[in-house]
Motif scaffolding. Structure first.
Motif, PDB file in Angstrom:
ATOM      1  N   GLY A 123       0.822  -1.213   0.000  1.00  6.01           N
ATOM      2  CA  GLY A 123       0.000   0.000   0.000  1.00  6.01           C
ATOM      3  C   GLY A 123       0.848   1.252   0.000  1.00  6.01           C
ATOM      4  O   GLY A 123       0.640   2.180  -0.789  1.00  6.01           O
ATOM      5  N   ILE A 124       1.857   1.271   0.864  1.00  2.29           N
ATOM      6  CA  ILE A 124       2.758   2.416   0.929  1.00  2.29           C
ATOM      7  C   ILE A 124       3.552   2.550  -0.367  1.00  2.29           C
ATOM      8  O   ILE A 124       3.804   3.650  -0.846  1.00  2.29           O
ATOM      9  CB  ILE A 124       3.701   2.280   2.139  1.00  2.29           C
ATOM     10  CG1 ILE A 124       2.903   2.445   3.429  1.00  2.29           C
ATOM     11  CG2 ILE A 124       4.836   3.285   2.072  1.00  2.29           C
ATOM     12  CD1 ILE A 124       3.705   2.173   4.676  1.00  2.29           C
ATOM     13  N   MET A 125       3.941   1.435  -0.946  1.00  6.77           N
ATOM     14  CA  MET A 125       4.706   1.483  -2.189  1.00  6.77           C
ATOM     15  C   MET A 125       3.870   2.057  -3.335  1.00  6.77           C
ATOM     16  O   MET A 125       4.374   2.843  -4.144  1.00  6.77           O
ATOM     17  CB  MET A 125       5.239   0.096  -2.515  1.00  6.77           C
ATOM     18  CG  MET A 125       6.293  -0.363  -1.510  1.00  6.77           C
ATOM     19  SD  MET A 125       6.779  -2.075  -1.680  1.00  6.77           S
ATOM     20  CE  MET A 125       7.721  -2.010  -3.174  1.00  6.77           C
ATOM     21  N   TYR A 126       2.590   1.696  -3.397  1.00  4.85           N
ATOM     22  CA  TYR A 126       1.711   2.257  -4.431  1.00  4.85           C
ATOM     23  C   TYR A 126       1.532   3.762  -4.235  1.00  4.85           C
ATOM     24  O   TYR A 126       1.598   4.545  -5.187  1.00  4.85           O
ATOM     25  CB  TYR A 126       0.341   1.587  -4.403  1.00  4.85           C
ATOM     26  CG  TYR A 126       0.318   0.167  -4.897  1.00  4.85           C
ATOM     27  CD1 TYR A 126       0.980  -0.213  -6.064  1.00  4.85           C
ATOM     28  CD2 TYR A 126      -0.375  -0.811  -4.196  1.00  4.85           C
ATOM     29  CE1 TYR A 126       0.962  -1.508  -6.518  1.00  4.85           C
ATOM     30  CE2 TYR A 126      -0.401  -2.129  -4.641  1.00  4.85           C
ATOM     31  CZ  TYR A 126       0.271  -2.470  -5.797  1.00  4.85           C
ATOM     32  OH  TYR A 126       0.251  -3.757  -6.241  1.00  4.85           O
ATOM     33  N   ILE A 175       4.688  13.446   7.496  1.00  6.40           N
ATOM     34  CA  ILE A 175       5.133  12.139   7.986  1.00  6.40           C
ATOM     35  C   ILE A 175       3.914  11.228   7.947  1.00  6.40           C
ATOM     36  O   ILE A 175       2.882  11.544   8.514  1.00  6.40           O
ATOM     37  CB  ILE A 175       5.688  12.215   9.416  1.00  6.40           C
ATOM     38  CG1 ILE A 175       6.920  13.111   9.442  1.00  6.40           C
ATOM     39  CG2 ILE A 175       6.034  10.815   9.922  1.00  6.40           C
ATOM     40  CD1 ILE A 175       7.497  13.314  10.823  1.00  6.40           C
ATOM     41  N   ALA A 176       4.049  10.116   7.226  1.00  2.00           N
ATOM     42  CA  ALA A 176       2.946   9.177   7.062  1.00  2.00           C
ATOM     43  C   ALA A 176       3.333   7.837   7.681  1.00  2.00           C
ATOM     44  O   ALA A 176       4.511   7.498   7.767  1.00  2.00           O
ATOM     45  CB  ALA A 176       2.625   8.996   5.580  1.00  2.00           C
ATOM     46  N   TYR A 177       2.333   7.095   8.103  1.00  2.00           N
ATOM     47  CA  TYR A 177       2.568   5.820   8.762  1.00  2.00           C
ATOM     48  C   TYR A 177       1.791   4.724   8.060  1.00  2.00           C
ATOM     49  O   TYR A 177       0.661   4.933   7.658  1.00  2.00           O
ATOM     50  CB  TYR A 177       2.108   5.875  10.226  1.00  2.00           C
ATOM     51  CG  TYR A 177       2.731   6.993  11.011  1.00  2.00           C
ATOM     52  CD1 TYR A 177       3.991   6.843  11.551  1.00  2.00           C
ATOM     53  CD2 TYR A 177       2.065   8.201  11.188  1.00  2.00           C
ATOM     54  CE1 TYR A 177       4.575   7.860  12.272  1.00  2.00           C
ATOM     55  CE2 TYR A 177       2.646   9.226  11.904  1.00  2.00           C
ATOM     56  CZ  TYR A 177       3.901   9.056  12.442  1.00  2.00           C
ATOM     57  OH  TYR A 177       4.486  10.069  13.143  1.00  2.00           O
ATOM     58  N   GLY A 178       2.410   3.575   7.955  1.00  2.00           N
ATOM     59  CA  GLY A 178       1.722   2.391   7.469  1.00  2.00           C
ATOM     60  C   GLY A 178       1.810   1.352   8.568  1.00  2.00           C
ATOM     61  O   GLY A 178       2.901   1.035   9.035  1.00  2.00           O
ATOM     62  N   MET A 179       0.680   0.874   9.016  1.00  2.42           N
ATOM     63  CA  MET A 179       0.731  -0.038  10.163  1.00  2.42           C
ATOM     64  C   MET A 179      -0.322  -1.113  10.084  1.00  2.42           C
ATOM     65  O   MET A 179      -1.304  -0.988   9.358  1.00  2.42           O
ATOM     66  CB  MET A 179       0.565   0.745  11.455  1.00  2.42           C
ATOM     67  CG  MET A 179      -0.819   1.322  11.676  1.00  2.42           C
ATOM     68  SD  MET A 179      -0.967   2.275  13.167  1.00  2.42           S
ATOM     69  CE  MET A 179      -0.435   3.871  12.614  1.00  2.42           C
TER      70      MET A 179
END
Length: 70
Positions: free
Chosen positions: A17-20, A54-58
């Motif tokens: 998801g973060i990569m997209y 600053i974004a987070y993927g969790m």
């Protein structure tokens, strides 16, 4: 704009998801960097990159770590 994605742990699975999202941001001229927090001082990397966002993927259950980091 500079966008920094903070990822607590990457254990074999890539954060798709973060990569997209990062690919789309880069296509529109934004600078994107990833920060894996294992074995580094994350605050020094944040200060060096100077992000606008600053974004987070969790995953579920990691939210307390991200709240403490934030």
């Amino acid at each position: 704009m500079r966008v920094l994605f903070v990822i607590r742990d990457i254990d074999g699975a890539e954060p798709l998801g973060i990569m997209y999202i990062s690919a789309l941001l880069r296509q529109h001229g934004h600078e994107v960097e990833f920060l894996g927090t294992r074995g580094v001082d994350p605050l020094l990397r944040v200060a060096a990159f100077k992000p606008g966002v600053i974004a987070y993927g969790m995953c579920t259950g990691h939210h307390m770590w991200y709240l403490a980091f934030n």
